[in-house]
Design an enzyme around this catalytic site. Structure first.
Site, PDB file in Angstrom:
ATOM      1  N   SER A  59      18.128  -9.594 -52.723  1.00  0.00           N
ATOM      2  CA  SER A  59      18.505  -8.547 -54.673  1.00  0.00           C
ATOM      3  C   SER A  59      18.892  -9.754 -54.762  1.00  0.00           C
ATOM      4  CB  SER A  59      19.100  -7.497 -53.936  1.00  0.00           C
ATOM      5  OG  SER A  59      18.880  -7.545 -55.449  1.00  0.00           O
TER       6      SER A  59
ATOM      7  N   ASP B 135       8.165  -3.719 -56.363  1.00  0.00           N
ATOM      8  CA  ASP B 135       9.123  -4.123 -57.067  1.00  0.00           C
ATOM      9  C   ASP B 135      10.016  -3.357 -58.361  1.00  0.00           C
ATOM     10  OD1 ASP B 135      12.265  -4.710 -56.520  1.00  0.00           O
ATOM     11  OD2 ASP B 135      12.152  -6.375 -55.730  1.00  0.00           O
TER      12      ASP B 135
ATOM     13  N   HIS C 247      11.994  -2.664 -52.093  1.00  0.00           N
ATOM     14  CA  HIS C 247      13.321  -3.304 -52.310  1.00  0.00           C
ATOM     15  C   HIS C 247      13.940  -3.705 -50.824  1.00  0.00           C
ATOM     16  CE1 HIS C 247      15.473  -6.173 -54.856  1.00  0.00           C
ATOM     17  NE2 HIS C 247      17.019  -5.405 -54.729  1.00  0.00           N
TER      18      HIS C 247
END
Length: 438
Positions: free
Chosen positions: A152, A386, A414
């Site tokens: 991320s 996502d 995610h």
């Protein structure tokens, strides 16, 4: 290994993992390292106990966030277990988090004006985190190249790393984190907002009976004076932020089970203590206020101008997210200005957050020319659906970065790194193309 600025070292073994904890002293401001201001940086190293004396390649994990501390291992599980099969793993508590001189409300407000607080917080962005990592690599590990794994926001850090210090990296792996290189916060939210709408529709399809229950909850909250265990008033807007979970694999289930226990049959007009406690825990930011404070600033660069509460502007343009709309929509990974009034853990940071939102003149985090010439092999998992990081922006970035290859998949949300076999697949892809740089 050279100790340099290492101020403490401790070793111990948990089942399946040998751990070494180190604390270092680093400058607060890497652009002025001799001005006398320093912070502590905490680094945790993991290795298979049977291979603790082996000369293993290094893998540094770049944590998601912003404002995220490194994982606290409980054993050789998940991606950590896969990594320990071939690497010595390095976990950083990003500056300002965990044991790396965590930014606390009292210490921040003691700095004085909102502008002084905001100026201090600008030293906790990606450029400073990468400088910390480079210092660890050189000081603790003798300047050996290492591989990076960015989850991320850790993918954003990866792009900054490859912009500023590619010579330190042998290979990079990114999971759900290829940032838009020139995208502003508003650009990002205008792309992700429709996906939040779509996730809401999927959740209603999975749990149709929740639609009426959510409406009942919202109607009760709209009458006012519903208080969480810590004393905060629970508003409809705060209740809607439970939707941040929709970006994760079990997110629909997490919200469903909270909503499922909102009412007792013998008190149909009162929200249960269980419901209120779970909402407070899920929306309170008590353990990670920096996530909210820094959130929009991770997109700020010289060409973006002030972030100016971009998520709120995008929300204001979409009446379907109004608190009185039905069906009630949950929101996504967005931080709104009212949170710094409604959420007690965030109130002390309100002045700093407002000053950050108004700030202009940001430094660039990415060097587009350096990235175009990148020679570090990069393998990135791009999650097609996502909700947090737009796949379209990710693919545009991958097309610009030299030596970058993507695996686009809709198998995961995610949190695919944590819940799936994403990292082993990326390792296999890297091996197939010849592996890391020596």
């Amino acid at each position: 290994m050279s100790n340099g600025t290492v101020t403490s070292t401790r070793e111990y073994t948990i089942p399946g993992v040998h751990v070494t904890d180190r604390t270092l002293t680093v400058p607060l401001d890497w652009s002025r390292p001799d001005d006398g201001r320093t912070i502590s940086l905490f680094v945790r190293e993991l290795v298979d106990p049977t291979r603790r004396a082996d000369d293993l390649p290094l893998l540094v994990f770049l944590q998601g966030g912003p404002g995220g501390k490194g994982p606290r291992p409980t054993g050789p599980d998940g991606w950590v277990g896969a990594a320990l099969e071939r690497f010595r793993v390095v976990l950083l508590d990003q500056r300002g988090t965990g044991r790396s001189t965590a930014v606390r409300a009292g210490a921040l407000t003691a700095l004085g004006s909102a502008e002084a607080q905001a100026e201090h917080l600008t030293r906790f962005r990606a450029d400073s985190i990468v400088a910390d990592a480079e210092h660890v690599r050189k000081t603790v590990y003798g300047a050996r190249r290492w591989s990076t794994l960015g989850q991320s926001y850790g993918g954003f850090l990866t792009l900054t790393y490859l912009s500023r210090a590619p010579e330190g990296v042998s290979a990079s792996y990114v999971t759900g984190g290829l940032a838009g290189l020139t995208a502003s916060a508003e650009d990002v939210y205008r792309r992700t907002q429709p996906r939040v709408v779509a996730k809401n529709a999927l959740c209603r399809e999975r749990y149709p009976d929740d639609v009426d229950r959510v409406a009942r909850i919202a109607d009760r909250l709209a009458t006012g004076d519903v208080r969480l265990p810590g004393g905060d008033v629970l508003t409809v807007e705060r209740f809607q932020t439970l939707g941040m979970a929709f970006g994760m694999g079990p997110g629909f289930e997490r919200v469903h089970w909270i909503v499922d226990e909102a009412f007792d049959d013998d008190a149909p007009d009162d929200l249960t203590d269980t419901f209120l406690a779970e909402v407070e825990a899920a929306t309170g930011f008590a353990t990670n206020p920096m996530y909210a404070v820094l959130h929009e600033s991770i997109y700020a660069q010289s060409g973006t101008g002030a972030t100016a509460w971009a998520a709120q502007r995008v929300r204001d343009d979409d009446a379907s997210f109004d608190a009185d709309a039905r069906p009630l929509l949950f929101t996504g990974e967005m931080i709104y200005p009212w949170m710094f009034e409604q959420v007690s853990a965030l109130r002390p940071f309100r002045a700093a957050a407002e000053a950050l939102a108004a700030r202009t003149g940001w430094d660039d985090l990415y060097d587009l020319d350096v990235l175009a010439r990148n020679e570090v092999p990069l393998e990135a998992a791009v999650y097609h659906d996502d909700m947090f990081v737009d796949a379209g922006l990710s693919l545009e970035t991958a097309a610009h970065v030299g030596n970058a290859r993507t695996w686009v998949t809709n198998e995961f949300e995610h949190d695919g790194l944590r819940l799936g076999d994403v990292f082993p697949r990326l390792l296999a892809r890297m091996d197939a193309r010849g592996g890391a740089r020596p």
